[in-house]
Design an enzyme around this catalytic site. Structure first.
Site, mmCIF file in Angstrom:
data_model
loop_
_atom_site.group_PDB
_atom_site.id
_atom_site.type_symbol
_atom_site.label_atom_id
_atom_site.label_comp_id
_atom_site.label_asym_id
_atom_site.label_seq_id
_atom_site.Cartn_x
_atom_site.Cartn_y
_atom_site.Cartn_z
ATOM 1 N N HIS A 233 44.835 31.928 35.548
ATOM 2 C CA HIS A 233 44.988 33.212 36.246
ATOM 3 C C HIS A 233 44.645 33.127 37.727
ATOM 4 O O HIS A 233 45.325 33.706 38.556
ATOM 5 C CB HIS A 233 44.067 34.207 35.545
ATOM 6 C CG HIS A 233 44.139 35.601 36.079
ATOM 7 N ND1 HIS A 233 45.302 36.332 36.062
ATOM 8 C CD2 HIS A 233 43.193 36.408 36.633
ATOM 9 C CE1 HIS A 233 45.073 37.531 36.586
ATOM 10 N NE2 HIS A 233 43.811 37.600 36.952
ATOM 11 N N ARG B 57 35.216 33.887 39.744
ATOM 12 C CA ARG B 57 35.485 35.061 40.595
ATOM 13 C C ARG B 57 35.094 36.354 39.885
ATOM 14 O O ARG B 57 35.419 36.559 38.718
ATOM 15 C CB ARG B 57 36.976 35.104 40.919
ATOM 16 C CG ARG B 57 37.411 36.337 41.656
ATOM 17 C CD ARG B 57 38.919 36.375 41.758
ATOM 18 N NE ARG B 57 39.529 36.543 40.463
ATOM 19 C CZ ARG B 57 40.454 37.464 40.180
ATOM 20 N NH1 ARG B 57 40.883 38.281 41.116
ATOM 21 N NH2 ARG B 57 40.990 37.545 38.978
ATOM 22 N N LEU C 80 49.645 39.308 49.838
ATOM 23 C CA LEU C 80 48.781 40.224 50.602
ATOM 24 C C LEU C 80 48.095 39.510 51.766
ATOM 25 O O LEU C 80 48.020 40.053 52.875
ATOM 26 C CB LEU C 80 47.725 40.848 49.670
ATOM 27 C CG LEU C 80 46.789 41.843 50.348
ATOM 28 C CD1 LEU C 80 47.573 43.015 50.952
ATOM 29 C CD2 LEU C 80 45.738 42.362 49.372
ATOM 30 N N HIS D 244 42.273 33.992 32.419
ATOM 31 C CA HIS D 244 42.113 35.391 32.025
ATOM 32 C C HIS D 244 42.129 35.448 30.508
ATOM 33 O O HIS D 244 43.004 34.855 29.872
ATOM 34 C CB HIS D 244 43.251 36.247 32.604
ATOM 35 C CG HIS D 244 42.914 37.700 32.613
ATOM 36 N ND1 HIS D 244 42.856 38.452 31.465
ATOM 37 C CD2 HIS D 244 42.578 38.533 33.633
ATOM 38 C CE1 HIS D 244 42.513 39.697 31.782
ATOM 39 N NE2 HIS D 244 42.335 39.768 33.084
ATOM 40 N N SER E 22 50.080 38.939 44.380
ATOM 41 C CA SER E 22 49.539 40.199 44.912
ATOM 42 C C SER E 22 50.246 41.417 44.315
ATOM 43 O O SER E 22 49.605 42.424 44.003
ATOM 44 C CB SER E 22 49.700 40.237 46.434
ATOM 45 O OG SER E 22 49.022 39.170 47.023
ATOM 46 N N GLU F 123 35.110 47.062 36.106
ATOM 47 C CA GLU F 123 35.598 45.820 35.503
ATOM 48 C C GLU F 123 34.411 44.922 35.186
ATOM 49 O O GLU F 123 33.295 45.169 35.638
ATOM 50 C CB GLU F 123 36.600 45.129 36.435
ATOM 51 C CG GLU F 123 37.897 45.915 36.546
ATOM 52 C CD GLU F 123 39.012 45.125 37.224
ATOM 53 O OE1 GLU F 123 39.938 44.714 36.524
ATOM 54 O OE2 GLU F 123 38.930 44.916 38.436
ATOM 55 N N GLY G 191 44.286 45.584 38.408
ATOM 56 C CA GLY G 191 42.980 46.253 38.500
ATOM 57 C C GLY G 191 42.834 47.003 39.807
ATOM 58 O O GLY G 191 42.735 48.231 39.843
ATOM 59 N N SER H 233 39.504 39.205 44.709
ATOM 60 C CA SER H 233 40.440 38.321 45.429
ATOM 61 C C SER H 233 41.342 39.089 46.382
ATOM 62 O O SER H 233 41.617 38.616 47.485
ATOM 63 C CB SER H 233 41.264 37.487 44.463
ATOM 64 O OG SER H 233 41.636 38.241 43.358
ATOM 65 N N ARG I 270 34.340 36.664 32.558
ATOM 66 C CA ARG I 270 35.665 36.240 32.075
ATOM 67 C C ARG I 270 35.677 34.894 31.374
ATOM 68 O O ARG I 270 36.380 34.699 30.392
ATOM 69 C CB ARG I 270 36.621 36.141 33.254
ATOM 70 C CG ARG I 270 37.296 37.419 33.513
ATOM 71 C CD ARG I 270 38.392 37.284 34.505
ATOM 72 N NE ARG I 270 38.798 38.657 34.809
ATOM 73 C CZ ARG I 270 39.586 39.010 35.793
ATOM 74 N NH1 ARG I 270 40.088 38.087 36.585
ATOM 75 N NH2 ARG I 270 39.893 40.261 35.997
HETATM 76 C C1 LIG Z 1 48.785 39.353 36.920
HETATM 77 C C2 LIG Z 1 47.727 39.286 37.963
HETATM 78 C C3 LIG Z 1 46.825 40.335 38.110
HETATM 79 C C4 LIG Z 1 45.836 40.282 39.106
HETATM 80 N N1 LIG Z 1 45.001 41.359 39.271
HETATM 81 C C5 LIG Z 1 44.133 41.355 40.323
HETATM 82 C C6 LIG Z 1 43.355 42.509 40.637
HETATM 83 O O1 LIG Z 1 43.478 43.540 40.001
HETATM 84 N N2 LIG Z 1 42.502 42.435 41.695
HETATM 85 C C7 LIG Z 1 42.355 41.309 42.451
HETATM 86 O O2 LIG Z 1 41.558 41.304 43.398
HETATM 87 N N3 LIG Z 1 43.088 40.207 42.163
HETATM 88 C C8 LIG Z 1 43.974 40.206 41.149
HETATM 89 N N4 LIG Z 1 44.719 39.100 40.891
HETATM 90 C C9 LIG Z 1 44.606 37.950 41.793
HETATM 91 C C10 LIG Z 1 45.301 38.291 43.101
HETATM 92 O O3 LIG Z 1 46.496 38.985 42.839
HETATM 93 C C11 LIG Z 1 45.610 37.042 43.924
HETATM 94 O O4 LIG Z 1 44.514 36.207 44.005
HETATM 95 C C12 LIG Z 1 46.023 37.437 45.328
HETATM 96 O O5 LIG Z 1 47.068 38.372 45.255
HETATM 97 C C13 LIG Z 1 46.433 36.237 46.135
HETATM 98 O O6 LIG Z 1 47.065 36.688 47.305
HETATM 99 P P1 LIG Z 1 47.766 35.627 48.235
HETATM 100 O O7 LIG Z 1 48.394 36.402 49.333
HETATM 101 O O8 LIG Z 1 46.830 34.554 48.564
HETATM 102 O O9 LIG Z 1 48.871 34.945 47.308
HETATM 103 P P2 LIG Z 1 50.232 35.546 46.581
HETATM 104 O O10 LIG Z 1 50.137 37.015 46.541
HETATM 105 O O11 LIG Z 1 50.394 34.793 45.366
HETATM 106 O O12 LIG Z 1 51.318 35.185 47.657
HETATM 107 C C14 LIG Z 1 51.671 33.835 47.907
HETATM 108 C C15 LIG Z 1 52.968 33.833 48.668
HETATM 109 O O13 LIG Z 1 53.279 32.502 49.083
HETATM 110 C C16 LIG Z 1 54.628 32.204 48.743
HETATM 111 N N5 LIG Z 1 54.769 30.763 48.637
HETATM 112 C C17 LIG Z 1 54.409 29.926 47.632
HETATM 113 N N6 LIG Z 1 54.708 28.661 47.948
HETATM 114 C C18 LIG Z 1 55.265 28.699 49.197
HETATM 115 C C19 LIG Z 1 55.772 27.705 50.057
HETATM 116 N N7 LIG Z 1 55.773 26.428 49.699
HETATM 117 N N8 LIG Z 1 56.292 28.093 51.257
HETATM 118 C C20 LIG Z 1 56.304 29.406 51.628
HETATM 119 N N9 LIG Z 1 55.799 30.384 50.838
HETATM 120 C C21 LIG Z 1 55.293 30.018 49.640
HETATM 121 C C22 LIG Z 1 54.868 33.000 47.475
HETATM 122 O O14 LIG Z 1 56.232 33.162 47.216
HETATM 123 C C23 LIG Z 1 54.171 34.307 47.871
HETATM 124 O O15 LIG Z 1 54.989 35.059 48.728
HETATM 125 C C24 LIG Z 1 45.724 39.130 39.916
HETATM 126 C C25 LIG Z 1 46.607 38.075 39.752
HETATM 127 C C26 LIG Z 1 47.614 38.150 38.801
HETATM 128 C C27 LIG Z 1 48.568 37.003 38.660
#
Ligand SMILES: Cc1cc2nc3c(=O)[nH]c(=O)nc-3n(C[C@H](O)[C@H](O)[C@H](O)COP(=O)(O)OP(=O)(O)OC[C@H]3O[C@@H](n4cnc5c(N)ncnc54)[C@H](O)[C@@H]3O)c2cc1C
Length: 529
Positions: free
Chosen positions: A343, A378, A20, A238, A48, A119, A53, A383, A284
């Protein structure tokens, strides 16, 4: 690594990671040119898309951004940056509107108002959701469609960044490797601005809710390039990952407890009311530790949804119901076995309010960053909010520096190759040193830590780093992240939020502050362990 002729030009900003945070930033940069790197096809491999939630935002009647900020500060155990909490919560409604405009079908009542979930540690219903527990999937589907429609965004699938490249005191791009070509020379991708959005580090642990590509690569890469890392010791576990032995462990969202589900052990005892006045809705870290201690004492822990939710779990929580059914558990009639799992990482690459890291030319957003919003723990659903707010702020900051739009051409020869890509992913998952590293983290740098265990962890990580056959830069990024977490955890001789030391079980006012560390400092701590 020297910069060779083997190079490509991002012709604008380069975003590493397609969760995201990265995709939101790319959309906010439009129509300015941007290249997004993703190891897998869009939508896969990102935490993401797994979020259940939703997004926390003060958009309901009787709620205010200030009340949201106060809950954030309370959950963060004394070290949330107040200014950041106030400003992020104030921007939340606008970012929710962006997501809705790009097509996210948020749950609404018949008057068009958001339906909000409750939550843990939120003082009011405040979580914007989709079909109960499908927020992450639905948000990602909507913004991926918008990204595909946006001509200024070039997405390169099947490529992993392995190293940040610095020249003349600033980050000028990354070295990246095509997935499946482990031994091929990495390609240099030059960029005017590099945005690291490659996620957190839950997958560094043997028991985790995070996808396999989220294993601390982002923080490891940044630390190796000399970026300042903040609050690395704070990992959130978690309390209720579904305990069926699956890797990663599927999540049973906290919203189930928000609707009255309770925790019991295999003797039928409900243990949370004796531990915290909010019982199952305590912060949590407290619930995770209670579950951890039950399991350590030889008990099993279950989430009992039967009385509070009953058959409604099938329609109100379709993702959780599906996970249970796949594991042979009938969620209507049976209790769900649960365990704590790594988590979320509160720490990360330190950034300022605009998302700038300590290295010129490098911005960081999403879980890879440490903005000061989460402190030591958190608040649930903050997040995804942070990912959107900083994605937008960084786009704004970079736009001020960027020149005119240009037409983007595809990168020749780099595309997702399903066969090679999936084989490479499976190999990575099963590599013995990777498995060993994840076990060290779960056993010694997990829910409970102590001095001897953390020293042992640092020695074992060093050993794995130097003796692992076929060590790749990817693995080095993982051991670097692991070193940062263990060294910071060893240095913080108190317990606070997600960091619990059995040898220092109380909060110590002298430690009521963020910590920052460079890789050299962490390596010095490791050398003395
Ligand atoms: C099961 C679960 C449920 C959750 N529920 C919630 C919720 O309800 N509400 C909330 O706010 N948060 C929630 N979270 C936390 C939240 O989803 C994450 O903190 C957030 O989505 C992080 O977004 P991001 O874009 O930083 O990372 P991510 O969405 O993890 O994206 C990271 C990206 O980087 C890529 N990547 C990794 N390494 C490399 C590399 N070396 N080179 C290029 N690309 C790479 C990955 O493939 C991915 O595309 C949850 C997390 C999980 C695991």
């Amino acid at each position: 690594m020297p910069v060779t002729d083997n190079s490509l030009n991002a012709e604008g900003a380069l975003i590493v990671g397609a969760g995201l945070a990265g995709l939101f930033c790319a959309l906010k940069l439009a129509p300015r040119p941007v290249t997004v790197l993703s190891p897998t096809p869009l939508g896969f491999g990102a935490s993401s898309a797994w979020a259940q939630g939703g997004v926390a935002a003060a958009v309901g009647e009787g709620d205010t951004p200030h009340a949201h900020a106060l809950d954030t500060e309370k959950a963060g155990a004394g070290i949330v940056d107040e200014f950041i909490a106030e400003s992020v919560t104030a921007e939340a409604a606008a970012r929710i509107e962006d997501l809705a405009r790009w097509g996210t079908p948020f749950d609404r009542d018949d008057k068009g108002r958001y339906r909000l979930s409750r939550e843990a540690a939120h003082s009011i219903n405040r979580v914007v959701r989709v079909e109960g527990d499908r927020a992450g999937f639905a948000i990602m589907q909507a913004i991926i469609a918008e990204v595909r429609r946006t001509p200024s965004i070039r997405v390169v699938e099947g490529i992993t960044a392995v190293e940040l490249v610095r020249a003349e005191g600033r980050v000028i791009g990354v070295f990246a490797r095509k997935l499946g070509d482990r031994y091929a020379e990495p390609v240099f991708i030059r960029a005017r601005a590099t945005v690291l959005a490659a996620g957190g580090l839950g997958g560094l642990y043997a028991v985790t809710t995070n996808p396999p590509s989220v294993r601390g690569h982002a923080m490891g890469m940044a630390a190796r390039a000399g970026a300042l890392i903040a609050d690395a010791e704070f990992v959130q576990f978690h309390p209720t990952a579904i305990a069926t032995g699956a890797d990663p462990a599927p999540l049973a969202t906290e919203a189930l407890r928000g609707e009255g589900a309770i925790l019991v052990n295999d003797l039928g005892e409900r243990f949370m009311p004796a531990i915290h006045p909010d019982a199952e809705l305590a912060p949590r870290d407290i619930v995770a530790r209670a579950n951890f201690r039950q399991i350590k004492a030889g008990r099993k822990v279950f989430l009992d949804t039967r009385m509070a939710i009953g058959g409604r779990i099938l329609s109100a929580f379709p993702t959780v119901a599906r996970y249970c059914l796949e594991a042979g558990i009938d969620p209507v009639a049976e209790m769900i076995p649960v365990t704590p799992a790594a988590h979320y990482h509160m720490g990360g690459v330190q950034v300022d309010a605009r998302g700038r890291s300590s290295l010129a030319g490098l911005w960081v957003c999403g879980e890879a960053s440490c903005t000061g919003l989460h402190g030591a723990n958190r608040l649930a659903s903050n997040s995804l909010l942070e990912a959107t707010v900083y994605g937008a702020r960084i786009a704004d900051d970079i736009s001020g520096l960027e020149p005119v739009p240009t037409r983007l051409r595809p990168f020749d020869g780099i595309a997702w190759d399903e066969e090679k890509g999936e084989a490479a992913e499976a190999r990575l998952r099963d590599l013995q040193p990777v498995r060993a590293l994840r076990q060290v983290m779960s056993d010694l740098v997990g829910v409970e830590r102590d001095d001897a265990g953390l020293r042992e962890a640092l020695r074992r990580i060093a050993e794995l780093e130097t003796t692992a056959l076929g060590v790749t830069r990817s693995f080095l990024n993982m051991t670097t992240s692991a070193t940062m977490v263990a060294a910071a955890a060893l240095r913080r001789t108190e317990s606070r939020g997600g960091h619990f030391r059995t040898d220092h079980p109380a909060e110590d006012p002298a430690w009521q502050h963020h910590t920052t560390m460079l890789l050299d400092e962490a390596l010095a701590i490791r050398a003395e362990a």
